[in-house]
Design a protein around this motif. Structure first.
Motif, PDB file in Angstrom:
ATOM      1  N   ILE A  47      -5.434  -1.877   2.723  1.00  0.00           N
ATOM      2  CA  ILE A  47      -5.619  -3.248   3.205  1.00  0.00           C
ATOM      3  C   ILE A  47      -7.057  -3.405   3.696  1.00  0.00           C
ATOM      4  N   ASN A  83      -5.503  -3.746  -4.541  1.00  0.00           N
ATOM      5  CA  ASN A  83      -4.474  -3.146  -5.393  1.00  0.00           C
ATOM      6  C   ASN A  83      -4.969  -1.953  -6.203  1.00  0.00           C
ATOM      7  N   ASP A  97       1.689  -5.343  -5.183  1.00  0.00           N
ATOM      8  CA  ASP A  97       1.483  -5.614  -3.763  1.00  0.00           C
ATOM      9  C   ASP A  97       2.396  -4.764  -2.886  1.00  0.00           C
ATOM     10  N   ASP A  98       3.537  -4.366  -3.414  1.00  0.00           N
ATOM     11  CA  ASP A  98       4.497  -3.575  -2.635  1.00  0.00           C
ATOM     12  C   ASP A  98       3.909  -2.244  -2.185  1.00  0.00           C
ATOM     13  N   GLY A 127       2.766   3.046   1.247  1.00  0.00           N
ATOM     14  CA  GLY A 127       2.573   2.616  -0.135  1.00  0.00           C
ATOM     15  C   GLY A 127       2.293   3.762  -1.081  1.00  0.00           C
ATOM     16  N   LYS A 161       0.784  -1.807  -1.318  1.00  0.00           N
ATOM     17  CA  LYS A 161      -0.219  -2.107  -0.278  1.00  0.00           C
ATOM     18  C   LYS A 161      -1.547  -1.380  -0.474  1.00  0.00           C
ATOM     19  N   SER A 213      -0.329   6.528   3.627  1.00  0.00           N
ATOM     20  CA  SER A 213       0.404   5.293   3.903  1.00  0.00           C
ATOM     21  C   SER A 213       1.782   5.305   3.255  1.00  0.00           C
ATOM     22  N   ILE A 215      -4.894  -7.199   0.103  1.00  0.00           N
ATOM     23  CA  ILE A 215      -4.449  -5.955  -0.532  1.00  0.00           C
ATOM     24  C   ILE A 215      -5.412  -5.576  -1.659  1.00  0.00           C
TER      25      ILE A 215
END
Length: 341
Positions: A147, A158, A71-72, A82, A74, A80, A156
């Motif tokens: 997202i 993933n 999840d970190d 992430g 994103k 992004s 999210i």
């Protein structure tokens, strides 16, 4: 795979030289991401088929997947924060296992996408003075869709299967050749950004390498390899199966029916739907995607439920280990065996 697959998914839902090693444990350096310890492998000379088959393991693959699809990050949308974390992670992995930057750095900045995005590109130079001038490119896209609309409290996407799975496969293959250095031909390892925006990362790199007159022999791409096929007598299919003799050559080196023909892939023209295609267009060399998603064995394409917990790490590890003798054979053969039909 690019968004056109969502339509197909809805439709279908509705109706051998290897080595043993001694290991030395050292602590990793660089940005956080490579969990645990790095293993520097010192090869012994031995001829058998056991070492390659056990090179990767489920724990290592799980660690990579847990990081990339956490999840970190994103959902690793191109441009992004992430995907920037993912990029640093892959760079550190390449550096740790002696995969050199292909360009001045590992980062290849896309020229065809509005947000700053990078392919991560490394190389293991061939060990033969003549054959090293021929290149094999092994790739996968490491971006996803970020997202999306909230579903059951989760927004999210993933992207574990799509395409942390292919990314983990390429990273482990890079670790093998980076530490073993058994390849006579040079091998480029490329993780593409902006695949989900229309194959933009691979288009950018294919055009760039073509302009530099790269002597590309073949391009082998990995896409959605996180869950096994069901009811098949082969482990993985390739898109564009009949466009070259890759399956025949690969099955020879694997000594089994590793690669099969999936009619669905041809029916929906998947050959043009992943990062192999820009290299086919630019170079007209054998360019294929390896995949184990057949529209019936995974129901969470571009959904928030594409999570690590659904991945089959035994399957993923088996595919990685079975690909090693294939790539080793293709990269060391005195002739170019893989040919366009």
């Amino acid at each position: 795979m690019v968004k056109i697959l969502s339509f197909f998914l809805i439709v279908l839902m509705g109706c051998g030289s290897t080595q043993t090693v001694e290991t030395t444990i050292v602590q990793p350096s660089g940005p956080e991401g490579v969990k645990g310890s790095i293993v520097e492998e010192v090869p012994k000379t031995e001829t058998n088929s056991i070492a390659n088959s056990n090179f990767s393991n489920t724990e290592r693959v799980r660690d990579i997947m847990n990081y990339l699809a956490s999840d970190d990050l994103k959902g690793r949308d191109s441009g992004s924060e992430g995907i920037e974390i993912a990029a640093k992670y892959i760079e550190n992995y390449f550096k740790s296992y002696k995969v050199a930057p292909y360009f001045d750095s590992y980062r290849d900045t896309l020229s065809n996408y509005k947000k700053t995005s990078y392919n991560i590109v490394g190389i293991v130079e061939g060990n033969d003075p003549v054959l090293k001038k021929e290149y094999i490119l092994i790739g996968a896209h490491y971006d996803h869709i970020g997202i999306i609309k909230i579903e059951n409290g989760d927004a999210i996407a993933n992207g574990a299967n799509d395409n942390a799975s292919g990314t983990a496969t390429v990273m482990e293959l890079a670790r093998y050749f980076g530490t073993k250095k058994t390849n006579k031909r040079s091998i480029i390892f490329a993780l593409f950004s902006a695949e989900e925006k229309g194959l933009l990362g691979s288009k950018h790199l294919a055009e760039k390498l073509k302009s530099q007159n790269l002597n590309l022999y073949t391009m082998l791409n990995f896409e959605m390899t996180g869950v096994p096929l069901k009811g098949k007598d082969y482990l993985v299919y390739i898109t564009g199966y009949k466009k070259s003799n890759l399956a025949e050559v690969a099955n020879k080196y694997s000594d089994e029916n590793l690669i099969g023909y999936l009619p669905t892939a041809r029916e929906y023209n998947l050959f043009q739907r992943s990062d192999n295609y820009p290299f086919h267009k630019e170079f007209a060399v054998p360019s294929h995607t390896f995949c184990t998603f057949d529209f019936t064995n995974f129901a969470y394409y571009h959904k928030v439920d594409d999570e690590v917990k659904l991945m089959d790490f035994d399957h993923m590890t088996a595919l990685i280990n079975k690909m090693i003798p294939v790539l080793e054979g293709i990269s060391t053969s005195s002739i170019q065996e893989v040919k366009v039909n």
